[in-house]
Motif scaffolding. Structure first.
Motif, mmCIF file in Angstrom:
data_model
loop_
_atom_site.group_PDB
_atom_site.id
_atom_site.type_symbol
_atom_site.label_atom_id
_atom_site.label_comp_id
_atom_site.label_asym_id
_atom_site.label_seq_id
_atom_site.Cartn_x
_atom_site.Cartn_y
_atom_site.Cartn_z
ATOM 1 N N UNK A 28 0.891 -1.169 0.000
ATOM 2 C CA UNK A 28 0.000 0.000 0.000
ATOM 3 C C UNK A 28 0.922 1.210 0.000
ATOM 4 N N UNK A 29 1.172 1.757 -1.167
ATOM 5 C CA UNK A 29 2.245 2.740 -1.306
ATOM 6 C C UNK A 29 1.909 4.056 -0.622
ATOM 7 N N UNK A 30 0.628 4.405 -0.535
ATOM 8 C CA UNK A 30 0.261 5.679 0.062
ATOM 9 C C UNK A 30 0.662 5.800 1.518
ATOM 10 N N UNK A 31 0.727 4.676 2.224
ATOM 11 C CA UNK A 31 1.097 4.709 3.643
ATOM 12 C C UNK A 31 2.388 3.930 3.901
ATOM 13 N N UNK A 32 3.052 3.501 2.808
ATOM 14 C CA UNK A 32 4.290 2.734 2.918
ATOM 15 C C UNK A 32 4.083 1.518 3.812
ATOM 16 N N UNK A 33 2.945 0.822 3.584
ATOM 17 C CA UNK A 33 2.631 -0.358 4.378
ATOM 18 C C UNK A 33 2.184 -1.491 3.480
ATOM 19 N N UNK A 34 1.496 -2.473 4.073
ATOM 20 C CA UNK A 34 0.999 -3.619 3.315
ATOM 21 C C UNK A 34 -0.484 -3.807 3.589
ATOM 22 N N UNK A 35 -1.147 -4.438 2.641
ATOM 23 C CA UNK A 35 -2.591 -4.656 2.733
ATOM 24 C C UNK A 35 -2.913 -5.815 3.676
ATOM 25 N N UNK A 36 -4.046 -5.724 4.310
ATOM 26 C CA UNK A 36 -4.526 -6.834 5.151
ATOM 27 C C UNK A 36 -5.290 -7.872 4.341
ATOM 28 N N UNK A 37 -5.517 -7.608 3.040
ATOM 29 C CA UNK A 37 -6.174 -8.595 2.186
ATOM 30 C C UNK A 37 -7.685 -8.505 2.229
ATOM 31 N N UNK A 38 -8.333 -9.461 1.572
ATOM 32 C CA UNK A 38 -9.790 -9.397 1.437
ATOM 33 C C UNK A 38 -10.532 -9.835 2.692
ATOM 34 N N UNK A 39 -9.963 -10.743 3.486
ATOM 35 C CA UNK A 39 -10.728 -11.368 4.560
ATOM 36 C C UNK A 39 -11.219 -10.366 5.606
ATOM 37 N N UNK A 40 -10.413 -9.443 6.109
ATOM 38 C CA UNK A 40 -10.940 -8.496 7.104
ATOM 39 C C UNK A 40 -12.089 -7.648 6.568
ATOM 40 N N UNK A 41 -12.052 -7.303 5.298
ATOM 41 C CA UNK A 41 -13.138 -6.496 4.738
ATOM 42 C C UNK A 41 -14.394 -7.332 4.550
ATOM 43 N N UNK A 42 -14.234 -8.580 4.132
ATOM 44 C CA UNK A 42 -15.400 -9.465 4.053
ATOM 45 C C UNK A 42 -15.981 -9.679 5.443
ATOM 46 N N UNK A 43 -15.110 -9.823 6.439
ATOM 47 C CA UNK A 43 -15.576 -9.966 7.824
ATOM 48 C C UNK A 43 -16.355 -8.720 8.256
ATOM 49 N N UNK A 44 -15.918 -7.550 7.836
ATOM 50 C CA UNK A 44 -16.634 -6.314 8.148
ATOM 51 C C UNK A 44 -18.016 -6.312 7.483
ATOM 52 N N UNK A 45 -18.087 -6.718 6.221
ATOM 53 C CA UNK A 45 -19.381 -6.817 5.544
ATOM 54 C C UNK A 45 -20.289 -7.820 6.263
ATOM 55 N N UNK A 46 -19.692 -8.905 6.747
ATOM 56 C CA UNK A 46 -20.446 -9.934 7.459
ATOM 57 C C UNK A 46 -21.082 -9.364 8.728
ATOM 58 N N UNK A 47 -20.309 -8.605 9.495
ATOM 59 C CA UNK A 47 -20.850 -8.003 10.723
ATOM 60 C C UNK A 47 -21.965 -7.016 10.396
ATOM 61 N N UNK A 48 -21.787 -6.263 9.339
ATOM 62 C CA UNK A 48 -22.813 -5.304 8.933
ATOM 63 C C UNK A 48 -24.117 -6.008 8.596
ATOM 64 N N UNK A 49 -24.018 -7.036 7.787
ATOM 65 C CA UNK A 49 -25.227 -7.694 7.298
ATOM 66 C C UNK A 49 -25.920 -8.450 8.424
ATOM 67 N N UNK A 50 -25.143 -8.934 9.387
ATOM 68 C CA UNK A 50 -25.729 -9.634 10.530
ATOM 69 C C UNK A 50 -26.519 -8.680 11.408
ATOM 70 N N UNK A 51 -26.122 -7.413 11.426
ATOM 71 C CA UNK A 51 -26.779 -6.439 12.294
ATOM 72 C C UNK A 51 -28.115 -5.969 11.746
#
Length: 778
Positions: free
Chosen positions: A250-273
């Motif tokens: 992730x060049x904008x912050x000179x870091x690395x991506x956490x990948x798709x799973x944490x974002x899918x997990x976030x969508x999962x929590x949203x939809x469960x609510x």
């Protein structure tokens, strides 16, 4: 007993039912009823009737009538209202609903007295018990604060009809036409339309498709949009293929991506609510292409074991499978996985363009032009076996076919995913969230002893298409991107339900040559009539705005696109004949069509309960089984089989054995072999028959078909063969895979142990269905 015999209302409830006096006599012998105080007899009779459905299906009708008495008492103050009182109450319902904010005030601008006179209270009796309870629990309008029931079934059908007619030049005329068709269960709109038509929150669309872009801004924007869509009863299909893999820079912050799973997990929590006020669960399916570097983490999302932060139990998962992958499976070749940050073109390509770009990226990886951390190689067949093993374990991921979907699309733009139930296939882009509006024809209401009443079916299709087109302009859009896409392409998806019931009534075995020919001609006629209706609407209202960019403008119809898929693959395993005057219709299409898509066959898991028929193109799950829904647990049976057994004088002789065998006729020798062959149930039908039925329907359908699969054999070889057959036959997608259970519990409604029979732990026996599909938007 004398007190019970004086309850003449019970006689009236049973009036007209087969052997009504006998049913009541047995009901009065039930200890629950005999011991009840007179004020509690109605509740006790309902409980007893529900408990006796297994011995006499007419008790289901009796129970439904008892539920109606409760409804009438709560809404009208009397359990047996006169028809005129029922009609007068509708006008007051509208006024009260508007006053409390539950209904759209525009309804009162219509001639409500004229409309009320058209109400037919007797049509309440068309609703089966499970359908009636489903309406009562989740569909009928209630006072927002007290939750007091305001609406009756016929009120609902007329309220929805009025809601669909608000922008018609003759609203009362069209409201009456919509009312008579839906109240007689000839067709039903999808769940969001039944929920919200005629209310202030008129979000009437079923399915939304989104392509999530690889940026934090777009991920968070998608999260907000998903919440708004789910709030108003829309189901969501979202592609996450473009999200970079874990560890990617992730060049904008000179870091690395956490990948798709944490974002899918976030969508999962949203939809469960989001549970839409308890009426229905929030629903989302995430799609991934199988070349994504995180495919294995994606496969693990639905597993029960493991780190809960790496799981997503509330949403659904699906794969968007390109032909290149399955070609390599068949050749047993390597398959390369990539971080999409280094292959950004692949999600936008399909067919030959995808194949060439993918192979170029393979060469880039081999030559070192892609970093070693951004790619990996696996065996294509090994990966497919991992996918199928996970599918067997978790019923996910569903498999949808990218190239068939895009090659047969009538609209401009790339299709990046299907929807929640795999029947909607529409293009998406950063500027557009695709929307589809669904309704389904009840085929069982269009049958004669000789076959399909084509004149009636044509009338129903034309009316349903008009209602669907109206939805597009009436809809409350949760997001601007959804509104833009829907009004530009004006897609609708008319489907059907009751196909298996039609097979049974017409003496066809599911998947045999006759039933496939019937399906072929039926869906051809459905497609022809839907396109014809949309052309008529275009002559009145104009074609959809992107018509000039579409394949419709070239005079093509969905059937023609089979040739494109054939050229792409070299072969499509489906028969190509037709029987109608398509050339004449092509000439009309070239002049303009109102809707960018016309057909999509949804699973209809909920509205088929209301209509009292079999869902979508699915077979009978079993001839007798318990169905669990949000409204409770209901014993269901194959009504056609019961009618045929009664005609043969066999019902009373075999009914207990049928319950004991969980609806399996195969070992009941008293039943004629012709009936045993005719009434095969879900796990007794070979998987190739499921594919054949879907394939002959798909050739006429411009979107997709929600195709459940049922397998008796748990071997991965059988699964692989079945899914490859579905792909070769030109299906755009598959839906749930159900595996036959290894064992089931002893039935409590038959005297198995008293008869000194062994409990059967049969590895090949279908189990009571406990699967709920309340996520379905149809």
């Amino acid at each position: 007993m004398a007190a019970l015999l004086s309850l003449s209302w019970l006689d009236r409830v049973a009036a007209g039912l087969p052997r009504g006096p006998e049913l009541l006599s047995r009901l009065w012998q039930d200890p629950t009823v005999r011991g009840a105080a007179e004020a509690d007899v109605e509740s006790a009779a309902l409980q007893a009737a529900c408990g006796r459905v297994h011995e006499e299906p007419a008790y289901e009708r009796l129970a439904a009538r008892l539920v109606l008495r409760r409804l009438y008492r709560e809404v009208l103050g009397t359990p047996e209202p006169e028809p005129e009182a029922y009609r007068r109450a509708f006008v007051e319902f509208l006024r009260q609903g508007v006053r409390c904010g539950a209904l759209d005030e525009r309804l009162l601008r219509m001639d409500t007295t004229l409309l009320a006179r058209a109400l037919e209270p007797g049509r309440d009796s068309l609703l089966p018990l499970v359908g009636l309870c489903t309406l009562l629990d989740r569909y009928l309008v209630r006072e927002p604060t007290t939750r007091r029931l305001l609406e009756l079934p016929q009120f609902l059908f007329l309220r929805v009809a009025m809601g669909l007619s608000l922008r018609e030049e003759q609203p009362e005329l069209w409201a009456l036409r919509f009312y008579h068709a839906t109240s007689q269960l000839d067709y039903l709109p999808s769940t969001p339309t039944l929920f919200n038509a005629g209310t202030p929150h008129h979000q009437l669309s079923s399915c939304y498709l989104s392509d999530v872009q690889d940026s934090m801004d777009d991920i968070l924007r998608s999260c907000v949009e998903f919440g708004q869509i789910a709030k108003y009863a829309g189901g969501i299909g979202a592609s996450v293929t473009k999200l970079r893999a874990a560890g990617s820079p992730v060049r904008g912050i000179n870091g690395t991506s956490s990948g798709i799973v944490p974002f899918v997990h976030m969508f999962d929590a949203l939809i469960k609510a989001i549970s839409q006020g308890g009426r229905r669960r929030g629903t989302l399916a995430v799609y991934l292409e199988p070349w994504h570097l995180e495919i294995r983490a994606f496969l693990d999302l639905k597993k029960n074991a493991g780190d809960p932060y790496l799981r997503a139990h509330s949403l659904n998962t699906a794969l968007w499978v390109p032909d290149e992958f399955l070609d390599r499976v068949e050749r047993d070749e390597p398959w390369y996985l990539f971080d999409p940050q280094y292959t950004p073109e692949l999600p936008e390509l399909w067919g030959q363009a995808f194949r060439e770009a993918y192979r170029a990226r393979v060469l880039d990886a081999q030559s070192g032009r892609i970093p070693p951390s951004a790619w990996r190689v696996v065996g294509a067949r090994d990966l497919l076996r991992e996918i199928l093993a996970t599918l067997q374990e978790t019923s996910h991921p569903w498999l949808a076919f990218k190239d068939a979907s895009n090659a047969r699309s009538m609209l401009p733009g790339a299709i990046h995913s299907s929807n929640l139930c795999t029947e909607v296939h529409l293009p998406t882009s950063p500027e557009e969230v695709a929307v589809c509006n669904l309704a389904s024809i009840n085929l069982a209401r269009h049958l004669t002893p000789q076959g399909v009443d084509e004149a009636k079916l044509r009338r129903t299709v034309h009316l349903a298409m008009r209602g669907l087109d109206n939805v597009l302009d009436l809809n409350l859009y949760p997001t601007e991107r959804a509104k833009r896409a829907n009004l530009r392409h004006r897609p609708v998806g008319l489907g059907l339900m009751g196909l298996a019931e039609a097979f049974a009534r017409l003496g066809m075995r599911y998947g045999d040559a006759r039933s496939c020919e019937f399906t072929d001609r039926l869906v051809e006629f459905l497609s022809f009539c839907a396109i014809e209706a949309s052309c008529e609407l275009a002559a009145q209202r104009g074609p959809f705005p992107s018509f000039g960019e579409s394949r419709w403008s070239q005079g093509l119809v969905p059937f023609d696109t089979l040739e494109d898929l054939h050229r792409l693959r070299g072969q499509v395993d489906v028969e190509r004949s037709s029987s109608l005057d398509w050339d004449a219709l092509r000439r009309r299409v070239r002049e303009g069509i109102r809707n960018g898509t016309v057909l999509a066959i949804a699973p209809t898991a909920t509205i088929s309960l209301i209509a009292g028929t079999t869902p979508g193109i699915d077979p009978y799950y079993a001839n007798l089984f318990a169905r669990s829904t949000l409204s409770g647990k209901f014993l269901e049976f194959n009504r056609v089989l019961v009618e045929q057994l009664q005609l043969c004088g066999l019902w009373e002789r075999v009914r207990e054995r049928l319950v004991e065998a969980r609806g399996d006729l195969s070992e009941i020798e008293d039943v004629p072999q012709t009936l045993r062959d005719l009434h095969r149930t879900a796990y007794q039908i070979p998987p190739e028959d499921y594919v054949r039925v879907a394939a002959v329907a798909q050739k006429w359908v411009d979107q997709g078909i929600s195709r459940n699969l049922y397998l008796q054999d748990r071997s991965l070889e059988t699964m692989e063969r079945t899914y490859l057959q579905a792909w070769r036959a030109g299906l755009k997608s598959t839906y749930y895979l159900f595996m036959a259970p290894r064992m089931y519990a002893e039935p409590s409604t038959v005297h198995v142990n008293k008869a000194l029979r062994k409990l059967r732990w049969n590895l090949e026996e279908p189990q009571t269905c406990t699967v709920t599909c309340e996520a379905c938007s149809s």
